[in-house]
Design an enzyme around this catalytic site. Structure first.
Site, mmCIF file in Angstrom:
data_model
loop_
_atom_site.group_PDB
_atom_site.id
_atom_site.type_symbol
_atom_site.label_atom_id
_atom_site.label_comp_id
_atom_site.label_asym_id
_atom_site.label_seq_id
_atom_site.Cartn_x
_atom_site.Cartn_y
_atom_site.Cartn_z
ATOM 1 N N THR A 1 35.293 36.268 -0.251
ATOM 2 C CA THR A 1 36.046 35.928 0.829
ATOM 3 C C THR A 1 37.210 36.740 1.226
ATOM 4 O O THR A 1 37.955 36.460 2.168
ATOM 5 C CB THR A 1 36.393 34.415 1.066
ATOM 6 O OG1 THR A 1 37.308 34.113 -0.031
ATOM 7 C CG2 THR A 1 35.092 33.559 0.804
ATOM 8 N N LYS A 2 37.578 37.529 0.308
ATOM 9 C CA LYS A 2 38.832 38.581 0.427
ATOM 10 C C LYS A 2 38.491 39.705 1.665
ATOM 11 O O LYS A 2 37.196 39.952 1.900
ATOM 12 C CB LYS A 2 39.036 39.119 -0.877
ATOM 13 C CG LYS A 2 39.643 38.176 -2.037
ATOM 14 C CD LYS A 2 40.860 37.617 -1.557
ATOM 15 C CE LYS A 2 41.671 36.742 -2.604
ATOM 16 N NZ LYS A 2 40.691 35.706 -3.361
ATOM 17 N N HIS A 3 39.414 40.171 2.035
ATOM 18 C CA HIS A 3 39.535 41.511 2.863
ATOM 19 C C HIS A 3 38.101 42.368 2.277
ATOM 20 O O HIS A 3 37.502 42.829 3.178
ATOM 21 C CB HIS A 3 40.487 42.025 3.424
ATOM 22 C CG HIS A 3 41.858 41.613 3.901
ATOM 23 N ND1 HIS A 3 41.130 40.995 5.298
ATOM 24 C CD2 HIS A 3 42.765 41.017 3.938
ATOM 25 C CE1 HIS A 3 42.131 40.475 6.034
ATOM 26 N NE2 HIS A 3 43.001 40.549 5.168
#
Length: 382
Positions: free
Chosen positions: A198-200
């Site tokens: 879910t990180k950039h």
């Protein structure tokens, strides 16, 4: 329900994964090295070592910060009975559990209520001759003032004859900049990024360290693979392990996902920033709501958008009823049973904000209608 977090999938992810599967080389290999080279080029730091997740990166960073690399690594390193690591209690538990996993002694530093980052004034007061390492977190992607931190460390070195090693937890901070410099790229501290889905910049599960020099970089490369130099002649058993290490290396499939997401990550970061700027304008002055600080000399990645809401339970119910996912995300670490033996100093900054912090959706997946609905719901009261 409008989600708070979401995984991005790059445009040619499936093709890249298929290419890896066709090679039959799924563990460490050339795709990992390609990913590392691309990451280093983006940050302007060639000393990049990927790992299997951000938590492994933090564990390895504390090992690098606390040991000399001679013998068993303890002679010139940290002594858990004597030396301490200063850290923030407002973070995901992985940050501080890495300190405990290395057998080191935690000491809490207060939180700046304006930024939710570690309070540098409190840090300056708490550095002592026993301080051997400092862990900072760029919460939600908002950069800690690293120039001010450097001045604090200069003063500590002059006073105590030792400069504590800094580990930057950059889990939220891909794309963040301080005075035009990318977080993780200055080559001064040990920086750890998370590439959680879910990180950039996601790889499914992965992470990386950026290192300040070639020596620490070479140690990180060895320690992430049992202490073995992969370039050694292992076919005939002709190699030495000078210090034991871990099974922390990144695999080829994760790296291929990362390379695909690297193509579009800048666009995602910019969309987060645009959404955050919209909230900054729309939510300013809403009764019962306080926004976090914004300084013109730094750009947050805006991976999260934290607000400080009075009567947080009512705020969260109102948002949930409106189909908007919100979350506190973390609990203050200093109240966990696992750290009951850590000294309990006064933390007035954290006390002032902890029970008000809540995160609202800010991600690349929001439509203009979504973010307007979120802002209007908040402005209608709770």
């Amino acid at each position: 329900m409008i989600p708070l977090l979401k995984a991005a999938i790059g445009p040619d992810t499936l093709e890249r994964i298929a290419d890896v599967l066709r090679t039959g080389m799924i563990g460490h290999g050339p795709v990992v090295e390609e990913f590392e080279a691309a990451l280093g080029a983006r940050l302007g730091n060639p000393y990049v070592a990927t790992v299997n997740n951000g938590t492994s990166g933090l564990h390895l960073a504390l090992r690098l910060a606390g040991t000399s690399g001679t013998g068993d690594g303890r002679e010139a390193g940290l002594d858990a009975a004597r030396d301490e690591v200063l850290s923030t209690p407002l973070t995901f538990e992985a940050t501080n559990w890495a300190v405990l996993a290395n057998g080191l002694r935690l000491r809490w530093v207060d939180v700046d209520p304006a930024t939710l980052n570690l309070d540098l004034d409190d840090l300056a007061k708490k550095i002592s001759p026993a301080t051997r390492a400092i862990v900072i977190v760029h919460w939600a992607g908002y950069p800690v003032d690293l120039d001010r931190l450097r001045e604090i460390l200069d003063a500590a070195e002059a006073a105590h004859g030792y400069r504590p090693v800094v580990v930057e937890d950059c889990a939220h901070a891909w794309g963040s900049t301080l005075r035009g410099r990318p977080v993780g790229g200055d080559g001064e501290n040990i920086c750890v990024f998370s590439f959680h889905a879910t990180k950039h910049l996601g790889t499914g599960c992965g992470g990386m360290l950026t290192l300040p020099d070639e020596r620490s970089y070479e140690r990180a490369r060895r320690l992430r693979f049992f202490g073995i130099d992969r370039r050694a002649d292992r076919v005939n058993g002709n190699y030495d392990v000078p210090e034991w290490g871990y099974n922390f290396y990144m695999d080829q499939i994760s790296a291929s996902i990362g390379l695909a997401n690297l193509e579009t990550v800048d666009e995602r970061v910019e969309q987060h920033r645009r959404n955050a700027a919209f909230y900054d304008a729309e939510l300013a002055g809403v009764p019962g709501l306080e926004l976090t600080a914004r300084e013109p000399d730094r750009e947050s990645s805006c991976w999260l958008y934290p607000v400080k809401a009075e009567d947080r339970p009512s705020f969260m119910r109102k948002m949930n009823d409106a189909g908007i996912m919100v979350s506190m995300l973390v609990r203050r670490n200093d109240t966990h049973g696992a750290v009951r033996d850590v000294a309990d100093p006064a933390l007035p900054g954290l006390d002032a904000v902890h029970d008000r912090i809540v995160h609202i959706p800010v991600g690349w997946w929001l439509s203009e209608a979504d973010r307007a609905h979120i802002a209007d719901t908040i402005k209608s009261g709770w």
